[in-house]
Design an enzyme around this catalytic site. Structure first.
Site, PDB file in Angstrom:
ATOM      1  N   ASP A 136     -58.048 135.035  -8.890  1.00  0.00           N
ATOM      2  CA  ASP A 136     -57.738 134.009  -7.892  1.00  0.00           C
ATOM      3  C   ASP A 136     -58.342 134.354  -6.541  1.00  0.00           C
ATOM      4  O   ASP A 136     -58.427 135.524  -6.162  1.00  0.00           O
ATOM      5  CB  ASP A 136     -56.216 133.898  -7.703  1.00  0.00           C
ATOM      6  CG  ASP A 136     -55.551 133.145  -8.839  1.00  0.00           C
ATOM      7  OD1 ASP A 136     -56.245 132.361  -9.490  1.00  0.00           O
ATOM      8  OD2 ASP A 136     -54.348 133.359  -9.056  1.00  0.00           O
ATOM      9  N   LYS A 148     -47.054 135.273 -18.574  1.00  0.00           N
ATOM     10  CA  LYS A 148     -48.472 135.603 -18.451  1.00  0.00           C
ATOM     11  C   LYS A 148     -48.676 137.024 -17.928  1.00  0.00           C
ATOM     12  O   LYS A 148     -49.473 137.794 -18.460  1.00  0.00           O
ATOM     13  CB  LYS A 148     -49.156 134.610 -17.507  1.00  0.00           C
ATOM     14  CG  LYS A 148     -50.610 134.988 -17.209  1.00  0.00           C
ATOM     15  CD  LYS A 148     -51.131 134.377 -15.944  1.00  0.00           C
ATOM     16  CE  LYS A 148     -52.487 134.975 -15.612  1.00  0.00           C
ATOM     17  NZ  LYS A 148     -53.007 134.525 -14.309  1.00  0.00           N
ATOM     18  N   ASN A 149     -47.964 137.382 -16.862  1.00  0.00           N
ATOM     19  CA  ASN A 149     -48.180 138.686 -16.245  1.00  0.00           C
ATOM     20  C   ASN A 149     -47.777 139.831 -17.166  1.00  0.00           C
ATOM     21  O   ASN A 149     -48.311 140.934 -17.067  1.00  0.00           O
ATOM     22  CB  ASN A 149     -47.417 138.775 -14.915  1.00  0.00           C
ATOM     23  CG  ASN A 149     -48.032 137.875 -13.853  1.00  0.00           C
ATOM     24  OD1 ASN A 149     -49.174 137.448 -13.980  1.00  0.00           O
ATOM     25  ND2 ASN A 149     -47.271 137.577 -12.811  1.00  0.00           N
ATOM     26  N   ASP A 155     -45.414 134.918  -6.381  1.00  0.00           N
ATOM     27  CA  ASP A 155     -45.950 133.815  -7.185  1.00  0.00           C
ATOM     28  C   ASP A 155     -45.123 132.534  -7.065  1.00  0.00           C
ATOM     29  O   ASP A 155     -45.585 131.470  -7.474  1.00  0.00           O
ATOM     30  CB  ASP A 155     -46.036 134.218  -8.660  1.00  0.00           C
ATOM     31  CG  ASP A 155     -47.205 135.152  -8.940  1.00  0.00           C
ATOM     32  OD1 ASP A 155     -48.103 135.232  -8.080  1.00  0.00           O
ATOM     33  OD2 ASP A 155     -47.222 135.787 -10.002  1.00  0.00           O
TER      34      ASP A 155
END
Length: 434
Positions: free
Chosen positions: A121, A22-23, A319
């Site tokens: 977030d 994703k990143n 993460d």
């Protein structure tokens, strides 16, 4: 608001393939704006944040063609800059934190950019200074509309320079690299991020015709070029998913094979989980995690309590600290988890305590976990996912717990993990959306 109902205590078994990172995806997708030629990207994860960015690119005039389940072609030869003046653009961009990385390509190719204050977030302050200071050093001029929280940037005359970043921000480095790729002259970035995601971006840009050296180090040199061309790029597997699946296997006493991991690009992630007592076997590029009834946390050489802390690459990624923390609850031994980068990321431990875990939240950044060695099972409860990574940690806890758990606000989890419930059911998990 969606929820998961999870019946825990079931041992899982089978193979699972991690999604594309994703990143990395958020950077790579923004980079398609740097060229009018076609760019093909493989292994794009089907997750909410990535799909939002693809939709935003399409709204901006980028031609988007889905070539396969995980492969897309992009062509930004008719970008509509007027769309940035609309309320729709500002609303969609503000809903996605990764949209800030549109600015680097827009400044590089079109000399202008506009963005409302990004969301994301709720894990603490995540300032934009590294991005904006880097653009200013390249010659961009900023105008911030405080009332509407909108940034207007003029970057028509970007010139290369030397800069020392105030922090090794991954997204900040990516943004500056993309802006500098087509700036006049040479840019030198010291204290640059060097995560695999950033290395992937630099390698892709070099294939497009950029001149970036020092890739993989914290000192990048970018010689500006007049234009960039098309390319094909395949993304790495998501290292956060890989770490999450390792923790899942340990907590649920499951035998799981994680496929196609690109192990050399995982840094110290496997070693950190091994220090938690989890057995891992490398089988080619797959990671096999055998079923373990017990796993024991190492101590430091002098016998003192192990500390697992986040750090910039090649340190341990922040993460995965939530996964380490939840995995430790059923280990034998004690570990101090130190979250340095964000001040609100440990505020999910109260849910684990309610489930029966032995955790002392020392302060917003540190938690001490006293492993139960499975002598006391976690119990199912109702809880809410506060962010992507904490949500998956709570999901792992629920899958290992005795009884039924309800996890609310699973939209947070969907932002980072594609079809996670389907993939877990394929391993034997009892999970459903309600």
């Amino acid at each position: 608001m969606g929820s998961f109902r999870v019946n825990g205590g079931i041992k899982l078994k089978g193979e699972i393939i991690p999604q594309g990172a994703k990143n990395e995806a958020l950077q790579i997708l923004c980079a398609v704006l740097l060229t009018p030629e076609k760019v093909t990207i493989e292994k794009i994860p089907n997750i909410v944040d990535v799909n939002k960015l693809i939709d935003l690119l399409s709204d901006m005039g980028v031609k988007v063609t889905k070539e396969g389940a995980e492969t897309y072609t992009f062509q930004a030869n008719e970008v509509n800059l007027d769309f940035m003046e609309t309320e729709e653009y500002l609303k969609k961009a503000s809903a996605l934190r990764g949209s800030v990385m549109l600015l680097g390509p827009l400044l590089a190719r079109f000399g202008t950019g506009k963005l409302s204050k990004p969301g994301g977030d709720k894990i603490g302050r995540r300032r934009m200074d590294t991005h904006f200071t880097g653009f200013q050093k390249l010659g961009a001029k900023f105008n911030y509309d405080a009332k509407n929280e909108i940034f207007h940037i003029d970057g028509k005359k970007l010139k290369g320079c030397y800069m020392l970043l105030d922090e090794a921000s991954v997204t900040g480095t990516a943004n500056i690299v993309m802006a500098a790729a087509m700036a006049e002259g040479t840019t030198t970035i010291y204290n640059a991020a060097c995560e695999p995601y950033l290395q992937q971006l630099c390698d892709m840009l070099n294939r497009m015709g950029a001149k970036i050296s020092g890739v993989g180090s914290n000192l990048l040199t970018i010689e500006g070029v007049k234009k960039l061309g098309g390319t094909t790029h395949k993304m790495l597997p998501d290292m956060i998913e890989i770490g999450s699946f390792i923790g899942l296997a340990a907590m649920t006493q499951s035998e799981i094979t994680i496929k196609d991991c690109q192990i050399p690009r995982l840094g110290i992630i496997p070693e950190t989980f091994r220090r938690m007592g989890i057995q891992l076997e490398f089988r080619g590029d797959d990671i096999f995690v055998p079923a373990q009834k017990h796993y024991e946390i190492e101590t430091f050489i002098d016998g003192s309590i192990l500390t697992v802390a986040d750090a910039i690459w090649p340190g341990f990624t922040p993460d995965l600290l939530s996964i380490v923390l939840v995995t430790a609850t059923q280990a034998k031994g004690t570990v101090l988890v130190h979250q340095k980068m964000f001040e609100s990321r440990l505020f999910f431990v109260d849910k684990l305590i309610d489930m029966g875990a032995q955790i002392i939240l020392c302060d917003p950044h540190r938690a001490t976990v006293i492993g139960l060695d499975r002598k006391t099972e976690l119990r199912g409860i109702r809880m809410t996912s506060p962010d992507i990574r904490a949500g998956v940690a709570l999901l792992i806890a629920a899958l290992s717990a005795n009884g039924t758990s309800i996890i609310d606000n699973i939209e947070q989890i969907d932002r980072g993990y594609q079809n996670i419930d389907d993939r877990l059911r394929a391993l034997g998990a009892d999970i459903e959306r309600i």
